[in-house]
Each structure stands twice: as C-alpha cells, then as structure tokens.
Design a protein around this motif. Structure first.
Motif, PDB file in Angstrom:
ATOM      1  N   LEU A   1     -30.902 -14.400 105.409  1.00  0.00           N
ATOM      2  CA  LEU A   1     -29.499 -14.298 105.007  1.00  0.00           C
ATOM      3  C   LEU A   1     -28.799 -13.110 105.657  1.00  0.00           C
ATOM      4  N   LEU A   2     -29.548 -12.072 105.915  1.00  0.00           N
ATOM      5  CA  LEU A   2     -28.957 -10.864 106.495  1.00  0.00           C
ATOM      6  C   LEU A   2     -28.804 -10.940 108.010  1.00  0.00           C
ATOM      7  N   HIS A   3     -29.766 -11.547 108.693  1.00  0.00           N
ATOM      8  CA  HIS A   3     -29.859 -11.333 110.133  1.00  0.00           C
ATOM      9  C   HIS A   3     -29.780 -12.591 111.012  1.00  0.00           C
ATOM     10  N   THR A   4     -30.009 -13.780 110.449  1.00  0.00           N
ATOM     11  CA  THR A   4     -29.956 -14.964 111.305  1.00  0.00           C
ATOM     12  C   THR A   4     -28.558 -15.570 111.307  1.00  0.00           C
ATOM     13  N   ARG A   5     -28.257 -16.252 112.381  1.00  0.00           N
ATOM     14  CA  ARG A   5     -26.936 -16.883 112.503  1.00  0.00           C
ATOM     15  C   ARG A   5     -26.725 -17.903 111.394  1.00  0.00           C
ATOM     16  N   LYS A   6     -27.759 -18.700 111.129  1.00  0.00           N
ATOM     17  CA  LYS A   6     -27.651 -19.714 110.084  1.00  0.00           C
ATOM     18  C   LYS A   6     -27.483 -19.074 108.709  1.00  0.00           C
ATOM     19  N   GLY A   7     -28.265 -18.000 108.472  1.00  0.00           N
ATOM     20  CA  GLY A   7     -28.197 -17.324 107.174  1.00  0.00           C
ATOM     21  C   GLY A   7     -26.848 -16.701 106.898  1.00  0.00           C
ATOM     22  N   LYS A   8     -26.249 -16.135 107.925  1.00  0.00           N
ATOM     23  CA  LYS A   8     -24.955 -15.481 107.750  1.00  0.00           C
ATOM     24  C   LYS A   8     -23.851 -16.473 107.404  1.00  0.00           C
ATOM     25  N   LYS A   9     -24.081 -17.741 107.717  1.00  0.00           N
ATOM     26  CA  LYS A   9     -23.064 -18.764 107.441  1.00  0.00           C
ATOM     27  C   LYS A   9     -23.318 -19.484 106.121  1.00  0.00           C
ATOM     28  N   ARG A  10     -24.392 -19.102 105.405  1.00  0.00           N
ATOM     29  CA  ARG A  10     -24.739 -19.798 104.169  1.00  0.00           C
ATOM     30  C   ARG A  10     -23.661 -19.642 103.111  1.00  0.00           C
TER      31      ARG A  10
END
Length: 582
Positions: free
Chosen positions: A465-474
């Motif tokens: 959630l903090l560092h991946t592109r997918k996580g940041k868009k959750r």
C-alpha cells in the motif's frame, strides 16, 4: 511415611486479600515462509471473526481480551476466545488452564542468584514468563506474579570474598543490574520481588514446621530434610532417589542419613553472614527460600510455578517435598519450565563458563532483537545461540519498525477524524488472520514462533500500500493502513516488542549494526557517494563491488528516487549458515 502432626497455618495470599503487598511482612523465523506459517496455523482450527462484510474496527470494551499496555485496555473487536493450554511438567502433557480462583492467577518464578551479570539463559527464562504474564493479563486475569531474588548463597559469599565486599551489598548491586537488564528486554515488573535476606523469620518458621512434622533432623547446628520420608520424591523430574547427586550447591556430608538429604539450615561459618535460629546462628539452604517466600505471597496452594528446565531437579523437586512437609494441603497446579539456551548443543551456564551476559549481547545487538530471537523458538525447546540468528532477528525487527514508521509518516498527513469507517474485505481477512493466529497460537502453550510468522502478510500488505503503484491506487488505502498498523501494534505490545519510538529504535539498530562491522556512519556515506560517482561514470563493476563489499558485512544499500539509504541485514558471509539452527 510420617503422619503430619499439624498442618499449615491458615493463610490468605495477598492477591486474594484486601491488604496491599506493602502490608505483608517482608525459531526465530527469518523469515518464515507462508507455507510454514500456514501449516502451523492449519494444524489448529481456524476461526474468522464476524466483523461485517467490509468493515473492521478496533474498539475498547469490557471484554476479557485486554491488550497489555494499551492506555484504555483496548481489544481487537471480534477476536476469538480460546481456552489457554499449558504444558504441565508434572503431568507431562498439555492441560487446559483453570486457575484455583476464578479470574485470579498466582504465579511464582524462581529468580536469579544475584552475584554477577545475568546471561542470556536467564534472559530466555524471564522473557518466557513475561510473555506468559502478559498473555494471562490479556485474557483478563488478575495476576499476582512473584519473582524472587536469592541474595544469600554460597556463590554470593564466595564472590564477595573475592572482591572484598559485603555479600548483601554485592547482591543488591547485581539485583539493580538485573532490573536494568529486564527493562532493556521490555519485561514487565513482577507484582512483588521478595529477597531471602528480608524473609528470614518466614524461612525459619517453615523449617520449624518441617522439623516438628518429623521430616527433618538437626546435626551440629545444621538441619537436613529427610527425603526417605517422601516415597514420591522425584515425581516432577522422573528421577529415582538413587539417581540423586550430592547436590548442585552442596558438598558431600557423611553426617547425613541419606546422601540425597539436603540442607534446610546451614550453621554459621567464620566470615559468613548469619542469622539467629532455634538451631543456632546460620543461614538457609538454597531450596527452602522459594518454598517459604511463595507461601508468604501466594499461599501453600497456587496456580503456576515456573523456571528454567535446569531447576526441575533438584531445586523444584526439593521445593515440592519441603512445602508438603510444612503443609499437607500444599499444591501447585501447573509446573512450567523453559528450555535451555545452548552453544554448540551444550547448555549455556555460568558454571560451565560458556555464557554470554545480556550486557555483552546488547552491546552489539538491540535488546528487542534479542527478545525477538528468544521468542522465535518455542519456549520449551532448546535454542542455539548463534550470530546468524541474532543478525536475522535484527534484520527482521528493523523491517517491522521501518514498515510501521513509514505507515505512521503517511498517516500523519491525514486527520484520523476524516477517515472512513470501512476497509476492503481482503484487508479485513488479513487482520482477522493475524488476530486469530495470535489467539490460537498463544493459547496453544504460547506458540510465539507462529505469531511472529503471522506478522508477515500484514507487513507485506502495508508495504504494498505504501510503495507499489497498484497499492497507492487502492480504494480506502489510508483507512486500510490505519487498521493494519493498529492491529500490528496491539500484537507487538502484547508480545513486549513495541518500542517507545520507531525512529529511535531504528537509529539504535543502525548504530548497533555499525558497531558490529566497525564502521562509522561517515564511512558508510562515503561508500555511498563513491558508488554514486561510479554509477554516474558508468563504472558498473566498481559500483557492484561496493554494494557487495557492504553487503558482506551486513549493510544493504537501498536505491530510490530520493537517493540511496542503507539498512542492516544478515551479512552475506553468514547467510550460508542455517537460519533455524535448533
């Protein structure tokens, strides 16, 4: 067998009395794979709490599952409740824990003989019983935890004579050092810490009861317990009477009726501290002190008696017969023993001279890394001391605190009041898995390695959630981070692994790592700058060589758009050694 002429005096232990205590007279996984974790969890029945289709909340209430250390006794809503099972050395099996008095627990743990700095074998014992103490409190029990200090003993006298110091003064000094060690390791203070020198009247009174009941005899000012009067002697350890050695702390004495008889009272020798008694001036034997002090604070019948496996015989065996000889109603429900810390498969001990003190270890490793290392093996199993395991524990705890600090930094940018009350179902499941693993595993005889393994998925989810592109868009990303962080913090607090400050702990972990490799922060930064220049000049072989040079000693470089930082890791030179060396 002699019939008791009189039984114990009526006694109301302080944890059941309105009087205050002051009114009473004196393996580590690094990292565990998900496969291992899931296998361990699935060996038990898995439960999932009903928290709604898409919402997880963490609220305080008046339930039994209180999280130790939280300011308002918060618990995780919906956490399952399981009976606590503990391994009872006396019965040689796991049993459901049922205290003598509903809602209250009396627990006595044998403390140190205070004549030197404590070693990590001691650390293992007191971390083990700190975890049990914390978990009993989590389950809602009112716990009276008694841990003694032996401050009158042959070893103390011998050391005092070596250094020319008063034995009681020397012992009190090392009691203070022990308190400092326990503070470093985040061990909660016991309810009471009695000392032998403060309890001579009670010790003498118990010896008188044993003599009057026909279980002891006097010889020239000494008093010995007659083990032949107890046919059941040895039932805790499984040893037969003929297997008994002359004793851990006593010399062979031809005046004894049986070589296995042990001293309750020792007549005074020149230059030794002594107290007046009905048998003349002297001091107590080693074993009687715990029987007397446990009866003072917990009564003759209480719930848990703990200590290291080395105390099972003769110390705990002798405690049992002493207490029964003094009081026919004496009964301890659960005997709990932790395994040894070993070096090259040999027990670590001061007598063998193969020990590391707690101070020596935490000079190079963070105390909470040592605590994590000790918790990474089930408390009843031996744990082999090794540099690679401590390095692994240091790397793991750095990762945990760095993850939580990163999450905290992002959450500080948002007002908690503005967060929504719901989180995605997969986050709910992740949280449920952790809290249920905690309860199931801890209730199964304190299976801390499984709990530590269960932290992996929620920590990985936070990093995604903090560092991946997918996580940041959750969707509901911040709410998910807040819920995950809070759950992990509760688990860490219940395990005694929560630092007062992530940033301070991370700073200390880096400092310890630099000390181990004999580098300064400036030298590391110079290496980073040298590597940056090599990369700029497209000298990639040189750049890779610098990275490998640092990794070999335990310094991993982390590149990001903001620049290069470093973190401590297991040195590549040690990575060929087996991580789980037990």
């Amino acid at each position: 067998m002699v019939v008791l002429a009189r039984c114990c005096k009526p006694f109301l232990p302080p944890y059941l009395s309105p009087l205050s205590l002051s009114e009473i007279p004196l393996q580590f996984y690094s990292p565990f794979s998900n496969k291992i974790r899931n296998y361990a969890i699935n060996k038990r029945v898995r439960f999932f709490c009903s928290m709604g289709s898409s919402q997880a909340s963490i609220n305080g209430n008046n339930g039994n599952n209180n999280w130790v250390g939280s300011s308002n006794n918060q618990q995780l809503e919906g956490a399952i409740k399981k009976d606590l099972w503990v391994y009872n050395t006396m019965s040689r099996k796991k049993e459901i824990f049922k205290p003598k008095v509903d809602g209250k627990v009396g627990m006595y743990v044998c403390g140190v003989t205070a004549y030197d700095f404590s070693h990590i074998g001691h650390a293992r014992a007191y971390v083990t019983f700190d975890i049990l103490y914390r978990y009993l409190k989590y389950l809602g029990y009112d716990v009276c935890y008694v841990r003694n200090f032996t401050d009158v003993d042959d070893k103390i006298i011998a050391r005092a004579n070596e250094v020319g110091e008063n034995p009681i003064s020397l012992s009190r000094r090392f009691c203070d050092e022990f308190h400092q060690d326990m503070s470093y390791l985040h061990c909660l203070p016991p309810s009471v810490e009695p000392r032998v020198s403060d309890h001579m009247p009670q010790i003498i009174d118990m010896i008188k009861q044993i003599v009057d009941n026909g279980f002891a005899y006097g010889v020239d000012g000494d008093v010995y317990f007659s083990v032949e009067k107890f046919p059941d002697y040895g039932r805790l350890s499984g040893r037969k009477l003929e297997d008994n050695r002359a004793g851990e702390r006593v010399a062979i004495d031809s005046r004894k009726r049986n070589p296995a008889d042990f001293a309750l009272w020792k007549s005074a020798k020149e230059g030794e501290p002594f107290w007046e008694s009905p048998w003349g001036p002297g001091r107590p034997g080693w074993h009687i002190e715990c029987s007397a002090m446990s009866s003072v604070y917990l009564g003759y019948s209480f719930d848990i008696h703990g200590g290291g496996m080395d105390l099972m015989f003769p110390h705990h065996e002798n405690e049992i017969v002493q207490s029964c000889a003094a009081c026919c109603e004496s009964n301890i429900r659960y005997w709990v023993h932790n395994g040894f810390v070993t070096i090259n498969s040999e027990k670590m001990s001061k007598s063998l001279g193969n020990f590391f003190t707690i101070r020596q270890v935490i000079e190079l490793y963070h105390p909470l890394a040592l605590r994590l290392f000790l918790m990474g093996t089930h408390y009843r199993s031996p744990i082999n001391y090794s540099d690679v395991l401590l390095e692994s524990a240091s790397e793991r705890i750095f990762y945990i605190y760095q993850t939580l600090q990163d999450s905290q930094a992002l959450l500080s940018e948002y007002g908690r009041a503005n967060l929504k009350d719901s989180i995605p179902q997969d986050i709910v499941s992740c949280i449920n898995d952790l809290q249920n693993s905690f309860v199931i595993s801890m209730s199964d005889d304190l299976h801390t390695p499984v709990v530590l393994a269960a932290l992996s998925d929620p920590l990985k989810t936070i990093n995604d959630l903090l560092h991946t592109r997918k996580g940041k868009k959750r969707e509901l990303r911040v709410e998910s981070l807040a819920a995950l962080e809070k759950t992990i913090k509760h688990v860490l607090t219940a395990l005694g692994l929560m630092p007062s400050s992530y940033s301070e702990a991370l700073h200390q972990l880096r400092e310890k790592a630099l000390k181990r490799v004999k580098f300064s922060e400036t030298e590391v930064q110079q290496k980073i700058e040298e590597r940056d220049m090599a990369r700029k000049n497209k000298e990639y072989e040189k750049s890779d060589a610098i990275r490998k040079e640092l990794a070999a000693v335990g310094i991993a470089l982390m590149d990001s758009p903001e620049g290069t930082t470093w973190r401590p890791v297991v040195p590549t030179a040690l990575q060929q050694e087996p991580v789980m060396a037990n």
